[in-house]
Enzyme design. Structure first.
Site, PDB file in Angstrom:
ATOM      1  N   LYS A  69       0.712  -1.225   0.237  1.00 42.46           N
ATOM      2  CA  LYS A  69       0.227  -0.092   0.076  1.00 42.46           C
ATOM      3  C   LYS A  69       1.268   1.187   0.054  1.00 42.46           C
ATOM      4  CE  LYS A  69      -4.159  -2.052   2.706  1.00 42.46           C
ATOM      5  NZ  LYS A  69      -5.105  -1.899   2.884  1.00 42.46           N
ATOM      6  N   ASN A  90      -4.796   2.002  -1.484  1.00 43.58           N
ATOM      7  CA  ASN A  90      -5.841   0.756  -1.721  1.00 43.58           C
ATOM      8  C   ASN A  90      -6.242   0.561  -2.801  1.00 43.58           C
ATOM      9  OD1 ASN A  90      -8.221   1.839  -0.943  1.00 43.58           O
ATOM     10  ND2 ASN A  90      -8.996   0.246   0.201  1.00 43.58           N
ATOM     11  N   ASP A 105     -10.047   2.569   2.566  1.00 46.43           N
ATOM     12  CA  ASP A 105     -10.226   2.054   3.911  1.00 46.43           C
ATOM     13  C   ASP A 105     -10.114   2.890   5.262  1.00 46.43           C
ATOM     14  OD1 ASP A 105      -9.003  -0.558   3.134  1.00 46.43           O
ATOM     15  OD2 ASP A 105      -6.928   0.306   3.557  1.00 46.43           O
ATOM     16  N   GLY A 131       0.978   0.723  13.079  1.00 46.86           N
ATOM     17  CA  GLY A 131       0.902  -0.009  11.454  1.00 46.86           C
ATOM     18  C   GLY A 131      -0.090   1.031  10.959  1.00 46.86           C
ATOM     19  N   TYR A 221     -11.575  -9.449   9.323  1.00 51.06           N
ATOM     20  CA  TYR A 221     -12.485 -10.097   9.212  1.00 51.06           C
ATOM     21  C   TYR A 221     -13.294 -11.386   9.292  1.00 51.06           C
ATOM     22  CZ  TYR A 221      -9.709 -11.450   4.945  1.00 51.06           C
ATOM     23  OH  TYR A 221      -9.189 -12.154   3.646  1.00 51.06           O
TER      24      TYR A 221
END
Ligand code: ATR
Length: 283
Positions: A69, A90, A105, A131, A221
């Site tokens: 990314k 992204n 995002d 991060g 997820y």
């Protein structure tokens, strides 16, 4: 006359466990758009070549995931303000050979919170991790105008750097976090801890400090141990599937200029997650 096939895909390494091809393809098919969503596993040494290839007339664009990314951010022609603040792209859109980079995002993270009608501006939020994922969340929380944000990380220096950059508070990822948790409305796990289905980023007992009305949001997820412990304590939880679907829906909108078929995407993502879980239980 048959319309020519368009491509869009996921750049990352590895990419084979991604749910994106399933729910993005379902969206293209539902709207009758002749595009294929593909997996484009891309080791770092061929990233330049892959990005050059995105400029071709048959390519709509791409999604970008770990570990590229930040690298793709520096390789596209233009970026949006939110991508610049996140330092990460992204989503790439190819418009006539010119590459635009965005970061969906950011709205993807906020969408499930907005859906719940939360007063985002009034929230005190604790973010675990410092991060790339945490950075995107801090951009989103700033955009939403959250009242108070604390970033807690195992490596203190990284939390401190983000705290300075975003004007938020840094905290350690241990018992000293307790006073912050006592005042938190929302706890976000943006560390990579929990994917294994076994570990938690903080001591489970620390969740007792959260108010009964607090919400626990894990970017992973799947149902992580953090979410399971939170639910056992009676807290409301959100896993990362909603963020995944909403970031994908925003990418779809950028590639096609059409309204994404959210219901279709949700259904496909839920079914794909279930299939992955069954497959991993068997292996
Ligand atoms: P991403 O882009 O997914 O955010 P990253 O930049 O490698 O990935 O960041 C991973 C985050 O998870 C970091 O905050 C990392 O903490 P450190 O900065 O201390 O490395 C956090 N993390 C990873 N493993 C961890 C663990 N076992 N315990 C606590 N935090 C962990």
């Amino acid at each position: 006359m048959a319309r020519s096939q368009l491509s869009v895909g996921l750049i990352g390494y590895p990419v084979d466990h991604s749910l994106s091809p399933v729910f993005q393809q379902a969206a293209f098919d539902a709207l009758g758009i002749p595009a294929r969503y593909e997996l484009w596993p891309t080791p770092a040494e061929v990233l330049d070549e892959r990005v050059r290839w995105l400029r071709g007339p048959e390519v709509l664009g791409a999604n970008v995931t770990v570990p590229h990314k930040a690298a793709v951010f520096t390789r596209v022609d233009q970026v949006t303000e939110r991508a610049r603040r996140a330092g990460a792209v992204n989503t790439v859109v190819n418009r006539g050979g010119v590459l635009y980079g965005d970061n969906t995002d950011v709205p993807g993270f906020l969408a499930p919170l907005r859906e719940r009608g939360l007063p985002l501006g009034e929230l005190a939020v604790v973010v675990l991790g410092a991060g790339g994922a945490a950075r995107g969340i801090l951009v989103a929380l700033a955009e939403a105008g959250c009242r108070q944000v604390t970033v807690a990380n195992r490596t203190a220096e990284r939390a401190h750097e983000l705290a300075v950059e975003f004007g938020v508070v840094a905290a350690p990822l241990d018992q000293r976090l307790e006073p912050c948790l006592r005042r938190a409305d929302l706890l976000v796990n943006a560390t990579s801890v929990g994917w294994d289905g076994a570990s938690l980023p903080i001591d489970a007992a620390l969740l007792d400090a959260l108010p009964a009305t607090a919400l626990v949001y894990d970017l992973t997820y799947r149902d992580t141990p953090l979410l399971q412990v939170a639910r056992r304590r009676g807290l409301a939880t959100i896993d990362g599937l909603g963020m995944l679907v909403y970031q994908g829906a925003e990418s779809f909108r950028l590639w096609t200029s059409q309204e994404p078929p959210l219901e279709v995407m949700w259904r496909a993502a839920l079914a794909a997650r279930q299939a992955h879980e069954q497959a991993s239980r068997r292996s």
